[in-house]
Design an enzyme around this catalytic site. Sequence first.
Site, mmCIF file in Angstrom:
data_model
loop_
_atom_site.group_PDB
_atom_site.id
_atom_site.type_symbol
_atom_site.label_atom_id
_atom_site.label_comp_id
_atom_site.label_asym_id
_atom_site.label_seq_id
_atom_site.Cartn_x
_atom_site.Cartn_y
_atom_site.Cartn_z
ATOM 1 N N ARG A 37 24.266 23.200 33.915
ATOM 2 C CA ARG A 37 23.578 24.016 34.917
ATOM 3 C C ARG A 37 23.750 23.425 36.319
ATOM 4 N NH1 ARG A 37 20.999 27.835 34.204
ATOM 5 N NH2 ARG A 37 21.115 28.849 32.194
ATOM 6 N N HIS A 67 35.115 20.219 31.361
ATOM 7 C CA HIS A 67 34.708 21.582 31.736
ATOM 8 C C HIS A 67 33.693 21.480 32.873
ATOM 9 C CE1 HIS A 67 33.346 25.686 31.569
ATOM 10 N NE2 HIS A 67 33.994 25.978 30.446
ATOM 11 N N TYR A 70 29.093 25.700 34.256
ATOM 12 C CA TYR A 70 29.405 27.134 34.321
ATOM 13 C C TYR A 70 28.570 27.877 35.352
ATOM 14 C CZ TYR A 70 25.760 26.838 30.710
ATOM 15 O OH TYR A 70 24.638 26.525 30.013
ATOM 16 N N HIS A 107 35.446 28.136 35.394
ATOM 17 C CA HIS A 107 35.359 29.589 35.434
ATOM 18 C C HIS A 107 35.618 30.014 36.873
ATOM 19 C CE1 HIS A 107 32.422 29.641 31.736
ATOM 20 N NE2 HIS A 107 33.561 29.038 31.486
ATOM 21 N N GLU A 142 40.027 29.410 33.667
ATOM 22 C CA GLU A 142 39.749 30.002 32.358
ATOM 23 C C GLU A 142 39.782 31.529 32.460
ATOM 24 O OE1 GLU A 142 36.357 28.413 30.292
ATOM 25 O OE2 GLU A 142 36.536 29.844 28.650
ATOM 26 N N ASP A 176 40.810 31.687 26.494
ATOM 27 C CA ASP A 176 39.661 31.684 25.580
ATOM 28 C C ASP A 176 39.791 32.941 24.713
ATOM 29 O OD1 ASP A 176 36.981 32.404 24.631
ATOM 30 O OD2 ASP A 176 36.269 30.730 25.851
ATOM 31 N N HIS A 179 37.023 35.502 25.160
ATOM 32 C CA HIS A 179 37.066 36.138 26.480
ATOM 33 C C HIS A 179 38.205 37.145 26.598
ATOM 34 C CE1 HIS A 179 34.964 32.393 28.442
ATOM 35 N NE2 HIS A 179 34.258 32.944 27.477
ATOM 36 N N HIS A 211 40.792 27.986 24.098
ATOM 37 C CA HIS A 211 39.434 27.915 23.544
ATOM 38 C C HIS A 211 39.397 28.836 22.334
ATOM 39 C CE1 HIS A 211 37.298 26.654 27.546
ATOM 40 N NE2 HIS A 211 37.833 25.630 26.907
ATOM 41 N N ASP A 224 31.079 38.465 26.314
ATOM 42 C CA ASP A 224 31.164 37.002 26.229
ATOM 43 C C ASP A 224 30.085 36.383 25.343
ATOM 44 O OD1 ASP A 224 31.798 34.369 26.525
ATOM 45 O OD2 ASP A 224 31.379 34.267 28.674
ATOM 46 N N HIS A 226 30.122 34.188 21.958
ATOM 47 C CA HIS A 226 30.982 33.503 20.986
ATOM 48 C C HIS A 226 30.383 33.588 19.587
ATOM 49 C CE1 HIS A 226 32.499 30.650 24.420
ATOM 50 N NE2 HIS A 226 32.553 31.912 24.746
ATOM 51 N N GLU A 256 34.445 26.340 20.751
ATOM 52 C CA GLU A 256 33.185 26.467 21.513
ATOM 53 C C GLU A 256 32.297 27.449 20.771
ATOM 54 O OE1 GLU A 256 35.011 28.111 25.111
ATOM 55 O OE2 GLU A 256 34.501 26.253 26.123
#
Length: 276
Positions: A37, A67, A70, A107, A142, A176, A179, A211, A224, A226, A256
């Site tokens: 975050r 990564h 996000y 992202h 990504e 991904d 995605h 991914h 989105d 997963h 993921e």
Amino acid sequence: MFTIGCHLSASKGYLAMAKQAIELGGNTFQFFTRNPRGGAAKDIDPADVAAFHDFAARHGIQTILAHAPYTLNACAAEERVQEFCLATMRDDLQRMEYTPGQMYNFHPGSHVKQGIEVGIEKIADTLNQILWPEMTTTVLLEVMAGKGSEVGSKFEEIRAIIDRTTLSDKLGVCLDTCHVYDGGYDIVQDLDGVLEEFDRIIGLSRLRAVHLNDSKNPFCSHKDRHEKIGQGYIGAEAFQRIVNHPALRDLPFYLETPNELDGYAEEIAMLKAFRK
Ligand code: FE
Ligand code: FE
Ligand code: ZN
């Protein structure tokens, strides 16, 4: 070589992640550079990094994937938000030099009503401010699901960002599976066709990581969410083709999926069994 791993918690450092990756049956891992975050990053401990490099060399870990948080938005409408993204990514990329030659995935961003063109321009502008000629990290864009106003769900958008980035030799792409399927590229019915399109628009030499995620939602739903491998709309058979495809099989693969560690170990074992 099959390079496979999953997303791990970075809270105990690099050596701990490398050991965990091996315990799970893998040989690579992905981790967040800081709290996903946002917020401050933990100081890097040079002793931990040295122990990691030693362990990695002995256990065949060659590649790792960092990564970015996000919550960052490289094309935010508010300047303060874009500035925060820029400062965070710049700091992350400096820290990445402790583990030279690795990859950093982010992202691209959400244009939040500014329009896709402005979004692309701002993302390239951010990259132009944070990349430097001597850096050894490859920064991966990504491919996104196209949820809300996400930029980067179309191969053309990724291409446009790369084209407007001066040091574009520092850029790669992370595909991904959730995605891309959610974004409208049918990797279930026509994996060859999707990869040919990727090659034509972006160039397969840019593709550096995959991914691996199944999807809770049907084709082209831009959601989105997963799912565990084989339990979603993409399905096990498609993943058998994905991990063996000539254009993909030598890339590093990262799970993921919604799993605890034992679930990841099972999925890694399943994917290894899929390999021909
Ligand atoms: Fe991501
Ligand atoms: Fe992803
Ligand atoms: Zn996702």
